[in-house]
Design a protein around this motif. Structure first.
Motif, short mmCIF file in Angstrom:
data_model
loop_
_atom_site.label_atom_id
_atom_site.label_comp_id
_atom_site.label_asym_id
_atom_site.label_seq_id
_atom_site.Cartn_x
_atom_site.Cartn_y
_atom_site.Cartn_z
N GLN A 1 -6.00 13.22 -1.99
CA GLN A 1 -5.62 14.56 -2.45
C GLN A 1 -4.54 14.54 -3.52
N ALA A 2 -3.79 13.42 -3.61
CA ALA A 2 -2.69 13.38 -4.56
C ALA A 2 -3.12 12.83 -5.92
N LYS A 3 -4.38 12.41 -6.04
CA LYS A 3 -4.76 11.67 -7.24
C LYS A 3 -5.94 12.27 -8.00
N ASN B 1 -11.74 3.59 4.07
CA ASN B 1 -10.82 4.63 4.53
C ASN B 1 -10.92 5.80 3.57
N TYR B 2 -11.69 6.80 3.98
CA TYR B 2 -12.02 7.91 3.07
C TYR B 2 -10.82 8.77 2.66
N LYS B 3 -9.68 8.54 3.32
CA LYS B 3 -8.50 9.34 2.97
C LYS B 3 -7.82 8.85 1.71
N VAL B 4 -8.11 7.60 1.31
CA VAL B 4 -7.37 7.03 0.18
C VAL B 4 -8.31 6.63 -0.95
N ASP C 1 12.63 12.20 4.49
CA ASP C 1 11.72 13.29 4.92
C ASP C 1 10.31 13.17 4.36
N PHE C 2 10.03 12.06 3.67
CA PHE C 2 8.74 11.95 2.97
C PHE C 2 7.57 12.02 3.95
N ASN C 3 6.58 12.85 3.60
CA ASN C 3 5.39 12.97 4.44
C ASN C 3 4.19 12.31 3.79
N TRP C 4 3.42 11.58 4.57
CA TRP C 4 2.20 10.95 4.08
C TRP C 4 1.30 12.03 3.46
N GLY C 5 0.80 11.75 2.26
CA GLY C 5 -0.12 12.72 1.66
C GLY C 5 0.35 13.19 0.29
N LYS C 6 1.67 13.22 0.11
CA LYS C 6 2.21 13.65 -1.19
C LYS C 6 2.16 12.49 -2.17
N ASP C 7 2.18 12.81 -3.47
CA ASP C 7 2.34 11.76 -4.47
C ASP C 7 3.79 11.28 -4.40
N LEU C 8 4.04 10.03 -4.73
CA LEU C 8 5.44 9.58 -4.74
C LEU C 8 6.17 10.29 -5.88
N GLY C 9 7.36 10.76 -5.59
CA GLY C 9 8.14 11.41 -6.64
C GLY C 9 8.93 10.38 -7.43
N GLY C 10 9.52 10.83 -8.54
CA GLY C 10 10.31 9.93 -9.38
C GLY C 10 11.39 9.21 -8.60
N THR D 1 0.87 -1.17 0.00
CA THR D 1 0.00 0.00 0.00
C THR D 1 0.92 1.22 0.00
N TYR D 2 0.35 2.34 -0.37
CA TYR D 2 1.10 3.60 -0.34
C TYR D 2 1.67 3.82 1.06
N THR D 3 0.85 3.56 2.08
CA THR D 3 1.30 3.78 3.46
C THR D 3 2.51 2.89 3.78
N GLN D 4 2.48 1.64 3.32
CA GLN D 4 3.65 0.77 3.51
C GLN D 4 4.86 1.30 2.75
N ALA D 5 4.60 1.83 1.55
CA ALA D 5 5.71 2.38 0.76
C ALA D 5 6.34 3.55 1.51
#
Ligand code: 4AD
Ligand code: MG
Length: 502
Positions: A396-398, A408-411, A365-374, A281-285
């Protein structure tokens, strides 16, 4: 021209026989008594051996003076020669010059990528571009085969669009009889309509994004195949995507092993591409990116990069020393070509060495909520030997059309497929929001005009069903399969933000 006109790939059927080949001179050398002409005929390469005395003297001299890329036909006896390129060679008995050429601008000596892009109309004839083109051909055939054999109906979606399918910032505007229209970024929205008619559909065509990023992964015009399926959930989509990618990889391995070898692709790694792929999942990533293991991984990687650099620098010093001594011209040319390659590898390594600490910091420094960068995608994909699905990204990132996860309404119920060994995203997909009110709210939240999406919203009014699909980028897939660092090499005539040469 003899009746026995054939092509290089068919020479195996003509051993011991007299045939005629038509093509261009790829390389040639002469000892004065015998000439070795590597003929390129579009299907392959063949060494043609021209012995003095076996053809008229004046023809021998004319052939000797032909430059690279001169066109001609050659007739001769086919003989098996395992040491020769392709395994067969031609003992030439006659030849007809079609167009003698001199000063072909692309020689085996050093050429920078900018020069080669400007010469793309000619560079397409190079062995690298030829191999990539052959692989692209197989890939596209395999893509169509997979969907055609699995009950999908092809639907051609429009290229001129009235509204955005993805990010509005990347729309190309077109003047359509005085009104603005846009070049399509995705066929998805129209494909969703078609899925309600045929059940399983796909579209396959060029898509356009005014990407301001000049990266190795971005073109402004690229080819995308998009399947869309009615009555499917996220798990079903992941299974479809892994079966699909495994199939297309196996077809390229089956049909283009030689081309992959020539390009230096990692064939063993490709042979490993079989379901199931990894699922995060994104959260695991995010946990992986910010964790101890990634920090260690990045430190180790830096050490490895420095070591690789050292090894190459030694080899360079060694070759340069040899070049100053007395050596044969062909050996000197071979060394010079290797030196060019080694210097460009040092340049690549330097970039990686410079980026490593920056990317390590971005990950930590990655914060939950951003799209994954390259670079984040690269790190995750470097840590895996098979493709990785990353699912359930923050809403919010998609894009607006992705279905909100009711648990889970956040994802959202989406996924990206990251190709392994550092390549990064090749597929983006999702389950689609199928509830009218939720979708309308998402369209408004994203600042899009609901009026532009009335027809799209209608699908949620008349027999709405759970459905979803994904898009696979052809050029990125080829870059991954071939190990080509930049996707501009994976399409015959690339379009990039700052470069459209021909
Ligand atoms: O992730 P993306 O933006 O997804 C969509 O367009 C969805 N509408 C697809 C769908 O669900 N039907 O793009 C999908 C893929 C990416 O994973 C990437 O491989 C490729 O298209 N891609 C690009 N390739 C080259 N240059 C670009 N600028 C690309 N943008 C996306
Ligand atoms: Mg994407």
């Amino acid at each position: 021209m003899s009746d026995n006109r054939t092509i290089v790939t068919n020479l195996k059927d003509f051993a011991g026989q007299q045939v005629t080949l038509a093509g261009w001179i790829y390389q040639a050398r002469s000892s004065g008594k015998v000439q070795f002409i590597i003929l390129r005929d579009g299907s392959g390469l063949c060494q043609c051996v021209v012995e003095k005395g076996k053809i008229p003297d004046d023809l021998f001299v004319k052939l000797e003076h032909l430059g690279q890329e001169s066109s001609l036909t050659v007739t001769g006896l086919v003989r098996a020669e395992p040491r020769s390129v392709g395994g067969y060679e031609l003992a030439v008995t006659s030849a007809e010059i079609i167009h003698p050429t001199t000063d072909y601008p692309i020689t085996p000596k050093e050429h920078g990528i900018d020069f080669l892009l400007k010469q793309r109309h000619l560079h397409l004839r190079s062995s690298r571009q030829w191999c990539i083109g052959k692989i692209r051909h197989t890939l596209i055939d395999a893509i169509r085969r997979f969907f055609n054999d699995n009950g999908f109906t092809l639907v051609d979606t429009p290229i001129l669009m009235a509204a955005a399918g993805e990010e509005e910032q990347s729309l190309f505007k077109v003047d359509y009889f005085g009104e603005p229209l846009y070049l399509t970024q995705t066929g998805q929205l129209h494909l969703e309509c078609a899925a309600a008619s045929f059940g399983r559909v796909y579209c396959f065509g060029p898509t356009f994004r005014a990407e301001k990023s000049k990266t190795r992964r971005h073109l402004t015009e690229f080819w995308m195949v998009e399947p869309e399926v009615a009555f499917i959930d996220l798990d079903g989509l992941l299974r479809l995507a892994e079966n699909f990618v495994s199939y297309i990889v196996s077809r390229v391995l089956q049909d283009n092993k030689q081309e992959l070898e020539t390009l230096g692709a990692d064939i063993a790694a490709l042979e490993n591409i079989k379901p199931p792929f990894y699922r995060l999942t994104y959260t695991q990533a995010v946990e992986i990116l910010t964790g101890e293991k990634t920090a260690e991984f990045m430190t180790q990687q830096l050490a490895q990069l420095n070591q690789q650099k050292e090894t190459i620098e030694k080899r360079i010093a060694d070759l340069e020393a040899k070049q100053t001594g007395q050596i044969k011209q062909w050996k000197r040319d071979k060394n010079a070509a290797e030196l060019i390659d080694l210097h460009s590898r040092i340049e690549e390594l330097n970039t990686k060495i410079e980026n490593n600490p920056k990317h390590a910091k971005l990950a930590a420094d990655f914060n939950w909520g951003k799209d994954l960068g390259g670079s984040d995608e690269t790190i995750i994909s470097q840590m895996h030997d098979k493709p990785v699905f990353v699912t359930h990204y923050p809403k919010q990132a998609k894009a607006f059309y992705m279905k909100t996860d009711r648990a889970n309404y956040k994802v959202v119920l989406n996924f990206d497929m990251l190709a392994p060994n550092g390549f990064g995203e090749i597929i983006g997909g999702s389950v689609r929001e199928d509830d009218y009110d939720t979708l309308l709210k998402r369209i408004e939240e994203k600042g899009l005009k609901p009026a532009n999406y009335q027809w799209y919203l209608d699908l949620r009014k008349f027999g709405s069903v759970p459905h979803g699909g994904f898009g696979l980028g052809v050029e990125r897939t080829i870059a991954w399969l071939t190990g080509e660092p930049h996707i501009r090499q994976c399409i015959a005539f690339p379009r990039m933000m700052d470069k459209v040469y021909i």
